[in-house]
Design a protein around this motif. Structure first.
Motif, PDB file in Angstrom:
ATOM      1  N   LEU A 144       0.829  -1.203   0.000  1.00  0.00           N
ATOM      2  CA  LEU A 144       0.000   0.000   0.000  1.00  0.00           C
ATOM      3  C   LEU A 144       0.863   1.252   0.000  1.00  0.00           C
ATOM      4  O   LEU A 144       0.633   2.185  -0.777  1.00  0.00           O
ATOM      5  N   LEU A 145       1.874   1.280   0.858  1.00  0.00           N
ATOM      6  CA  LEU A 145       2.759   2.440   0.921  1.00  0.00           C
ATOM      7  C   LEU A 145       3.430   2.693  -0.427  1.00  0.00           C
ATOM      8  O   LEU A 145       3.495   3.832  -0.904  1.00  0.00           O
ATOM      9  N   LYS A 146       3.897   1.616  -1.073  1.00  0.00           N
ATOM     10  CA  LYS A 146       4.593   1.772  -2.348  1.00  0.00           C
ATOM     11  C   LYS A 146       3.648   2.177  -3.475  1.00  0.00           C
ATOM     12  O   LYS A 146       4.056   2.846  -4.426  1.00  0.00           O
ATOM     13  N   CYS A 147       2.372   1.772  -3.383  1.00  0.00           N
ATOM     14  CA  CYS A 147       1.394   2.201  -4.371  1.00  0.00           C
ATOM     15  C   CYS A 147       1.076   3.692  -4.249  1.00  0.00           C
ATOM     16  O   CYS A 147       0.772   4.352  -5.243  1.00  0.00           O
ATOM     17  N   LYS A 148       1.148   4.207  -3.031  1.00  0.00           N
ATOM     18  CA  LYS A 148       0.704   5.571  -2.773  1.00  0.00           C
ATOM     19  C   LYS A 148       1.829   6.591  -2.744  1.00  0.00           C
ATOM     20  O   LYS A 148       1.592   7.781  -2.969  1.00  0.00           O
ATOM     21  N   VAL A 149       3.049   6.160  -2.431  1.00  0.00           N
ATOM     22  CA  VAL A 149       4.172   7.082  -2.281  1.00  0.00           C
ATOM     23  C   VAL A 149       5.327   6.596  -3.139  1.00  0.00           C
ATOM     24  O   VAL A 149       5.745   5.439  -3.015  1.00  0.00           O
ATOM     25  N   GLY A 150       5.845   7.465  -3.995  1.00  0.00           N
ATOM     26  CA  GLY A 150       6.806   7.026  -4.987  1.00  0.00           C
ATOM     27  C   GLY A 150       8.262   7.047  -4.573  1.00  0.00           C
ATOM     28  O   GLY A 150       9.106   6.525  -5.288  1.00  0.00           O
ATOM     29  N   SER A 151       8.583   7.631  -3.430  1.00  0.00           N
ATOM     30  CA  SER A 151       9.984   7.846  -3.083  1.00  0.00           C
ATOM     31  C   SER A 151      10.506   6.819  -2.077  1.00  0.00           C
ATOM     32  O   SER A 151       9.991   6.732  -0.961  1.00  0.00           O
ATOM     33  N   PRO A 152      11.571   6.069  -2.422  1.00  0.00           N
ATOM     34  CA  PRO A 152      12.189   5.157  -1.445  1.00  0.00           C
ATOM     35  C   PRO A 152      12.695   5.888  -0.212  1.00  0.00           C
ATOM     36  O   PRO A 152      12.715   5.311   0.875  1.00  0.00           O
ATOM     37  N   ALA A 153      13.097   7.155  -0.365  1.00  0.00           N
ATOM     38  CA  ALA A 153      13.543   7.923   0.803  1.00  0.00           C
ATOM     39  C   ALA A 153      12.399   8.113   1.793  1.00  0.00           C
ATOM     40  O   ALA A 153      12.603   8.087   3.012  1.00  0.00           O
ATOM     41  N   VAL A 154      11.189   8.290   1.274  1.00  0.00           N
ATOM     42  CA  VAL A 154      10.026   8.425   2.152  1.00  0.00           C
ATOM     43  C   VAL A 154       9.683   7.088   2.788  1.00  0.00           C
ATOM     44  O   VAL A 154       9.340   7.027   3.978  1.00  0.00           O
ATOM     45  N   TRP A 155       9.779   5.992   2.024  1.00  0.00           N
ATOM     46  CA  TRP A 155       9.540   4.670   2.615  1.00  0.00           C
ATOM     47  C   TRP A 155      10.459   4.477   3.829  1.00  0.00           C
ATOM     48  O   TRP A 155      10.038   3.966   4.857  1.00  0.00           O
ATOM     49  N   ARG A 156      11.728   4.887   3.674  1.00  0.00           N
ATOM     50  CA  ARG A 156      12.695   4.735   4.753  1.00  0.00           C
ATOM     51  C   ARG A 156      12.288   5.579   5.963  1.00  0.00           C
ATOM     52  O   ARG A 156      12.354   5.105   7.102  1.00  0.00           O
ATOM     53  N   GLU A 157      11.873   6.819   5.726  1.00  0.00           N
ATOM     54  CA  GLU A 157      11.451   7.680   6.836  1.00  0.00           C
ATOM     55  C   GLU A 157      10.257   7.078   7.574  1.00  0.00           C
ATOM     56  O   GLU A 157      10.213   7.049   8.799  1.00  0.00           O
ATOM     57  N   VAL A 158       9.309   6.580   6.800  1.00  0.00           N
ATOM     58  CA  VAL A 158       8.073   6.070   7.388  1.00  0.00           C
ATOM     59  C   VAL A 158       8.304   4.760   8.127  1.00  0.00           C
ATOM     60  O   VAL A 158       7.863   4.589   9.270  1.00  0.00           O
ATOM     61  N   VAL A 159       9.022   3.820   7.498  1.00  0.00           N
ATOM     62  CA  VAL A 159       9.130   2.467   8.048  1.00  0.00           C
ATOM     63  C   VAL A 159      10.383   2.280   8.892  1.00  0.00           C
ATOM     64  O   VAL A 159      10.330   1.703   9.985  1.00  0.00           O
ATOM     65  N   LEU A 160      11.530   2.764   8.418  1.00  0.00           N
ATOM     66  CA  LEU A 160      12.803   2.461   9.071  1.00  0.00           C
ATOM     67  C   LEU A 160      13.280   3.557  10.022  1.00  0.00           C
ATOM     68  O   LEU A 160      14.300   3.391  10.697  1.00  0.00           O
ATOM     69  N   LYS A 161      12.549   4.651  10.083  1.00  0.00           N
ATOM     70  CA  LYS A 161      12.811   5.674  11.096  1.00  0.00           C
ATOM     71  C   LYS A 161      11.610   5.917  11.993  1.00  0.00           C
ATOM     72  O   LYS A 161      11.721   6.634  12.988  1.00  0.00           O
ATOM     73  N   SER A 162      10.469   5.346  11.642  1.00  0.00           N
ATOM     74  CA  SER A 162       9.228   5.579  12.394  1.00  0.00           C
ATOM     75  C   SER A 162       9.020   7.065  12.660  1.00  0.00           C
ATOM     76  O   SER A 162       8.739   7.486  13.778  1.00  0.00           O
TER      77      SER A 162
END
Length: 244
Positions: A144-162
């Protein structure tokens, strides 16, 4: 637990009360029932859905206190939330989350399941808390996150930095569509957006079909949740998902 109000061609779904709106199966069932009613009442006209909540929280995620009593409860809660997300993705109209308080973990996912996310900027965070509380996120959350947000940097902020994201941070990251000064202003902005979308007079079925195509990877992931031991059935990954 929730109310559904019709304002012309706009449907306003509100999580009621001042608690944390934890996603207990009873609340999820109430939301699912509201969506079923919405489908039946909107069949003949262009419509839009706005989801919002009363109180300090939009949703503080799964009801873990209830779920962690035995192994069956997390599976049930996950199945019901996945079915709710499926219902939102297949809903024949635009959907808008008016986030007027904290949206954490599964509550964040619930908000992100809408086409648009509007958020108040004077209170509340978007927060994927799993890393901080020691839980692995399931594959379908990631889809879901990858469908909605295109940036791997944002994925990292959201998931790997909480990261605890304010509305303005969410706009910068491409997660939030617009930020507003308070709860009332956020809902009003959502209504204006809903009315703009309704005025296009799109065919709801075609809209849903386009959304399903856009988010096919997410739909293909909803049949299972490996974090609760539900691996689904490979031969029927999504059959009757909306009725689980």
């Amino acid at each position: 637990m929730c109310t559904l109000e019709k304002r012309g061609n706009i449907f306003l779904l509100t999580l009621t009360g001042t608690d944390e709106h934890r996603l207990h199966p009873n609340l999820i069932d109430s939301l699912a029932a509201a969506l079923r009613r919405l489908r039946s009442e909107s069949a003949s006209s262009s419509s839009a859905l706005i989801t919002t909540a009363q109180g300090k929280f939009f949703s503080n995620g799964y009801d873990l206190k209830w779920a962690l009593v035995d192994k069956a409860r997390p599976q049930l809660m996950s199945k019901k939330l996945r079915a709710l997300v499926y219902d939102l993705i297949t809903l024949p109209m635009p959907t808008i989350a008016a986030v007027t308080g904290h949206a954490s973990a599964a509550g964040f996912i619930f908000a992100l399941s809408h086409d648009y996310v509007l958020m108040r900027k004077d209170r509340g965070f978007l927060y994927m808390s799993e890393l901080d509380i020691g839980f692995k996120i399931p594959i379908w959350f990631s889809a879901l996150l990858k469908c909605k947000v295109g940036s791997p940097a944002v994925w990292r902020e959201v998931v790997l930095k909480s990261a605890k994201m304010t509305a303005e941070m969410g706009v910068e990251m491409g997660i939030v569509d617009s930020a507003h000064s308070g709860a009332e202003e956020t809902v009003e902005a959502a209504v204006r957006l809903g009315e703009e979308l309704v005025s296009r007079n799109w065919d709801g079925k075609v809209y849903a079909d386009c959304r399903k195509t856009l988010y096919v990877e997410l739909l293909n992931s909803l049949g299972s949740d490996e974090t609760v031991g539900d691996y689904g059935k490979e031969e029927e990954p999504n059959k009757n998902l909306s009725r689980l």
